[in-house]
Design a protein around this motif. Structure first.
Motif, mmCIF file in Angstrom:
data_model
loop_
_atom_site.group_PDB
_atom_site.id
_atom_site.type_symbol
_atom_site.label_atom_id
_atom_site.label_comp_id
_atom_site.label_asym_id
_atom_site.label_seq_id
_atom_site.Cartn_x
_atom_site.Cartn_y
_atom_site.Cartn_z
ATOM 1 N N HIS A 62 0.822 -1.214 0.000
ATOM 2 C CA HIS A 62 0.000 0.000 0.000
ATOM 3 C C HIS A 62 0.856 1.265 0.000
ATOM 4 C CE1 HIS A 62 -3.718 -2.236 0.490
ATOM 5 N NE2 HIS A 62 -3.193 -2.909 1.514
ATOM 6 N N ARG A 89 0.674 4.089 -2.919
ATOM 7 C CA ARG A 89 0.329 5.489 -2.653
ATOM 8 C C ARG A 89 1.420 6.429 -3.158
ATOM 9 N NH1 ARG A 89 -2.009 3.472 2.305
ATOM 10 N NH2 ARG A 89 -0.050 3.827 3.409
ATOM 11 N N GLN A 105 -14.593 4.671 -7.315
ATOM 12 C CA GLN A 105 -14.219 4.298 -5.957
ATOM 13 C C GLN A 105 -15.363 3.538 -5.285
ATOM 14 O OE1 GLN A 105 -11.319 4.610 -4.740
ATOM 15 N NE2 GLN A 105 -10.274 6.238 -5.841
ATOM 16 N N HIS A 123 -15.653 1.021 0.839
ATOM 17 C CA HIS A 123 -15.060 1.804 1.928
ATOM 18 C C HIS A 123 -13.686 2.324 1.557
ATOM 19 C CE1 HIS A 123 -13.814 2.843 6.006
ATOM 20 N NE2 HIS A 123 -12.738 2.101 5.836
ATOM 21 N N ARG A 124 -13.392 3.573 1.971
ATOM 22 C CA ARG A 124 -12.047 4.147 1.856
ATOM 23 C C ARG A 124 -11.606 4.570 3.253
ATOM 24 N NH1 ARG A 124 -11.599 8.669 -2.631
ATOM 25 N NH2 ARG A 124 -9.374 8.120 -2.517
ATOM 26 N N THR A 175 -6.437 7.342 4.344
ATOM 27 C CA THR A 175 -6.288 7.421 2.893
ATOM 28 C C THR A 175 -7.023 8.638 2.339
ATOM 29 O OG1 THR A 175 -6.086 5.014 2.712
ATOM 30 C CG2 THR A 175 -6.715 6.207 0.714
ATOM 31 N N LEU A 176 -8.223 8.895 2.873
ATOM 32 C CA LEU A 176 -9.007 10.040 2.414
ATOM 33 C C LEU A 176 -8.316 11.359 2.737
ATOM 34 C CD1 LEU A 176 -12.588 8.823 3.361
ATOM 35 C CD2 LEU A 176 -11.805 9.389 1.062
ATOM 36 N N TYR A 185 -19.022 6.917 -7.104
ATOM 37 C CA TYR A 185 -19.101 6.190 -5.839
ATOM 38 C C TYR A 185 -20.279 5.227 -5.860
ATOM 39 C CZ TYR A 185 -15.856 9.311 -3.388
ATOM 40 O OH TYR A 185 -14.749 10.007 -2.981
ATOM 41 N N ALA A 225 -20.550 4.042 -0.043
ATOM 42 C CA ALA A 225 -19.298 4.771 0.194
ATOM 43 C C ALA A 225 -19.542 6.170 0.719
ATOM 44 C CB ALA A 225 -18.477 4.838 -1.093
ATOM 45 N N ALA A 238 -15.742 10.077 4.441
ATOM 46 C CA ALA A 238 -15.976 10.122 2.995
ATOM 47 C C ALA A 238 -16.833 11.322 2.620
ATOM 48 C CB ALA A 238 -16.636 8.824 2.531
ATOM 49 N N ARG A 241 -12.567 -0.736 -8.832
ATOM 50 C CA ARG A 241 -11.799 0.467 -8.506
ATOM 51 C C ARG A 241 -10.895 0.831 -9.683
ATOM 52 N NH1 ARG A 241 -11.442 2.321 -3.570
ATOM 53 N NH2 ARG A 241 -12.051 0.273 -2.752
ATOM 54 N N ASN A 256 -6.388 -5.285 -2.524
ATOM 55 C CA ASN A 256 -5.832 -4.019 -3.041
ATOM 56 C C ASN A 256 -4.378 -3.781 -2.628
ATOM 57 O OD1 ASN A 256 -8.375 -3.338 -4.179
ATOM 58 N ND2 ASN A 256 -9.046 -2.477 -2.224
#
Length: 331
Positions: free
Chosen positions: A128, A132, A150, A153-154, A158-159, A180, A184, A190, A213, A230
């Motif tokens: 990850h 990023r 997207q 869930h984020r 990360t957001l 979305y 989400a 979010a 995604r 992911n």
């Protein structure tokens, strides 16, 4: 021998050169006393405010008369204004010279070898943190457009990283479109992210069906997940694959709902669960599929369906879906 002043200036002028309320009141009190106040009349309570007045220059020390004397704010503003204009000019010159100063580093960055693989224009990045970092580099390099899908869930951390990057991206004049799923946009982090980026010009739509995604930068590099958790991402630059992915995004974007996004952000009427059940039935989904899509139990969905059948006078699930479709088309 003259008495020492109760407070000596230390020349740290407050930002903007403006006194706070306590300093203003002390200055007015000095003016009310004829523009001077003896050293001995300064209390401990007044010391902080007096120091601020001395630093700004609104009050000066008069050792001969052992007092503090008020100075005309007009002369202070003229002096501080000249200093601020000089500082502003210096900063503007620095801003103008900065690209040239970094020109050599910029050329080195642009000439940096990019990873190339023999897998049809795809580079796989694991972890990850590394993903990023690579995405941050692409955001920094982006010049015109970002497309993102997207689902789900984020994480809040990360957001937050995405918010800082995306606001800078939008401020540079790039466009940002995001699709979305409804789920989400029910979590506070979010919603906070979406509200802030839309204020800067980002466009958001909601699509109530499964999708993968996806991030596309300048229609030249796409990022997709390469495994279920992911933790591996594929960075794709193959033109044919890019065209396929972008075409899928544009089809989803055309079908996605702007009204539901507006409702989630508080800019329109919220869509109720029965409304969403009805919309999915109208698209031909089964009761089980509706429950899976909305994250509800089949029993809960069955209750909503029962009430919808009573409302529309439908005898069967097929008939209800047909009636719901007609009701949706009439809006």
């Amino acid at each position: 021998m003259t008495a020492e002043p109760a407070v000596a200036p230390h020349h740290a002028v407050p930002e903007g050169g403006e006194p706070d309320e306590a300093a203003r009141q002390l200055y007015l009190a000095i003016i009310a006393e004829g523009g001077r106040i003896p050293f001995a009349d300064i209390t401990d309570v007044d010391r902080t405010a007096l120091r601020q007045l001395l630093d700004i220059g609104l009050v000066m020390v008069n050792r001969m008369d052992r007092c503090y004397t008020a100075v005309s704010p007009r002369s202070v503003s003229d002096r501080l204004g000249a200093e601020l204009r000089s500082e502003a000019t210096r900063l503007l010159v620095r801003a103008e010279n900065l690209p040239g100063a970094l020109d050599g580093l910029t050329r080195a960055y642009d000439a940096m070898p990019r990873p190339s693989g023999g897998s049809g224009g795809a580079v796989y990045v694991e972890g990850h943190v590394h993903i990023r970092q690579r995405i941050s580099q692409l955001v920094s390099d982006c010049r015109s457009e970002v497309l993102t899908a997207q689902p789900g869930h984020r994480p809040a951390d990360t957001l937050q990283v995405a918010l800082d990057q995306d606001v800078q991206l939008l401020q540079r004049g790039c466009s940002l479109r995001t699709i979305y799923q409804p789920v989400a946009l029910v979590e506070p982090p979010a919603l906070a992210y979406a509200e802030k980026v839309t204020r800067h010009g980002s466009q958001i739509r909601v699509l109530d069906e499964p999708f993968q995604r996806l991030i596309v930068f300048d229609r030249s590099v796409a990022v997709i997940s390469a495994n279920d958790d992911n933790s591996t991402a594929a960075f794709i630059s193959d033109p044919a694959t890019l065209a396929f992915l972008i075409g899928g995004f544009e089809r989803d974007w055309a079908r996605a709902d702007t009204a539901e996004a507006a409702a989630a952000l508080g800019h329109g009427p919220a869509r109720t669960i029965p409304d969403r059940v009805g919309r999915l039935l109208a698209r031909g989904l089964t009761q089980r599929a509706v429950a899976t899509r909305l994250g509800l139990s089949e029993r809960t969905v069955a209750g909503h369906i029962s009430r919808l059948r009573d409302r529309y006078g439908a005898q069967t699930l097929f008939q209800l879906g047909w009636l719901m479709r007609g009701a949706r088309d009439d809006r």
